[in-house]
Write a protein that holds these residues in place. Structure first.
Motif, PDB file in Angstrom:
ATOM      1  N   LEU A  36     -58.522 -53.759  21.894  1.00 49.86           N
ATOM      2  CA  LEU A  36     -57.616 -53.314  20.845  1.00 49.86           C
ATOM      3  C   LEU A  36     -56.421 -52.541  21.398  1.00 49.86           C
ATOM      4  O   LEU A  36     -55.304 -52.649  20.889  1.00 49.86           O
ATOM      5  N   GLY A  39     -54.099 -54.955  22.957  1.00 46.62           N
ATOM      6  CA  GLY A  39     -53.587 -55.808  21.898  1.00 46.62           C
ATOM      7  C   GLY A  39     -52.602 -55.091  21.001  1.00 46.62           C
ATOM      8  O   GLY A  39     -52.159 -55.637  19.998  1.00 46.62           O
ATOM      9  N   ASN A  40     -52.254 -53.861  21.350  1.00 48.29           N
ATOM     10  CA  ASN A  40     -51.300 -53.023  20.615  1.00 48.29           C
ATOM     11  C   ASN A  40     -51.755 -52.727  19.188  1.00 48.29           C
ATOM     12  O   ASN A  40     -50.939 -52.588  18.285  1.00 48.29           O
ATOM     13  N   LEU A  41     -53.053 -52.626  18.982  1.00 48.84           N
ATOM     14  CA  LEU A  41     -53.576 -52.276  17.663  1.00 48.84           C
ATOM     15  C   LEU A  41     -54.057 -50.827  17.592  1.00 48.84           C
ATOM     16  O   LEU A  41     -54.438 -50.360  16.530  1.00 48.84           O
ATOM     17  N   LEU A  71     -54.674 -61.332  19.520  1.00 48.64           N
ATOM     18  CA  LEU A  71     -54.483 -60.152  18.679  1.00 48.64           C
ATOM     19  C   LEU A  71     -53.002 -59.788  18.553  1.00 48.64           C
ATOM     20  O   LEU A  71     -52.542 -59.405  17.482  1.00 48.64           O
ATOM     21  N   ARG A  72     -52.273 -59.901  19.647  1.00 49.69           N
ATOM     22  CA  ARG A  72     -50.834 -59.616  19.602  1.00 49.69           C
ATOM     23  C   ARG A  72     -50.096 -60.594  18.704  1.00 49.69           C
ATOM     24  O   ARG A  72     -49.136 -60.232  18.034  1.00 49.69           O
ATOM     25  N   CYS A  73     -50.516 -61.843  18.713  1.00 52.82           N
ATOM     26  CA  CYS A  73     -49.834 -62.860  17.899  1.00 52.82           C
ATOM     27  C   CYS A  73     -50.168 -62.715  16.410  1.00 52.82           C
ATOM     28  O   CYS A  73     -49.314 -62.921  15.571  1.00 52.82           O
ATOM     29  N   VAL A  74     -51.405 -62.382  16.101  1.00 53.50           N
ATOM     30  CA  VAL A  74     -51.840 -62.334  14.710  1.00 53.50           C
ATOM     31  C   VAL A  74     -51.329 -61.072  14.023  1.00 53.50           C
ATOM     32  O   VAL A  74     -50.867 -61.124  12.894  1.00 53.50           O
ATOM     33  N   TRP A  75     -51.409 -59.936  14.688  1.00 54.65           N
ATOM     34  CA  TRP A  75     -50.981 -58.697  14.046  1.00 54.65           C
ATOM     35  C   TRP A  75     -49.624 -58.361  14.528  1.00 54.65           C
ATOM     36  O   TRP A  75     -49.060 -57.727  15.054  1.00 54.65           O
TER      37      TRP A  75
END
Length: 75
Positions: A36, A39-41, A71-75
């Motif tokens: 996470l 993934g920059n979340l 994760l980076r692409c989706v959020w």
């Protein structure tokens, strides 16, 4: 006919999936925090950085990189 082309990639991904499974069993919090975080979340925080394991993000760990990119692409 030769073997399908995806068989060439299978050993690389299999080893990476085994590494992910092993790290999820042994250190689930650190593994999820690392995914996470990269993934920059998660916010960039010193308290969270203590849980991030830099050794999980090495060049041959393709499945970690795949999850982080997704994760980076989706959020």
């Amino acid at each position: 006919m030769g073997a399908p082309r995806y068989w060439i990639v299978m050993p690389l991904m299999f080893r990476s999936v085994v590494n992910l499974g092993t790290s999820l069993v042994c250190e689930p919090t650190a593994t999820l925090t690392t995914i996470l975080y990269y993934g920059n979340l998660l916010p960039r925080d010193l308290n969270l950085e203590r849980l991030v394991r830099r050794e999980f993000i090495h060049q041959e760990n393709h499945f970690f990189h795949f999850l982080i990119t997704m994760l980076r692409c989706v959020w």
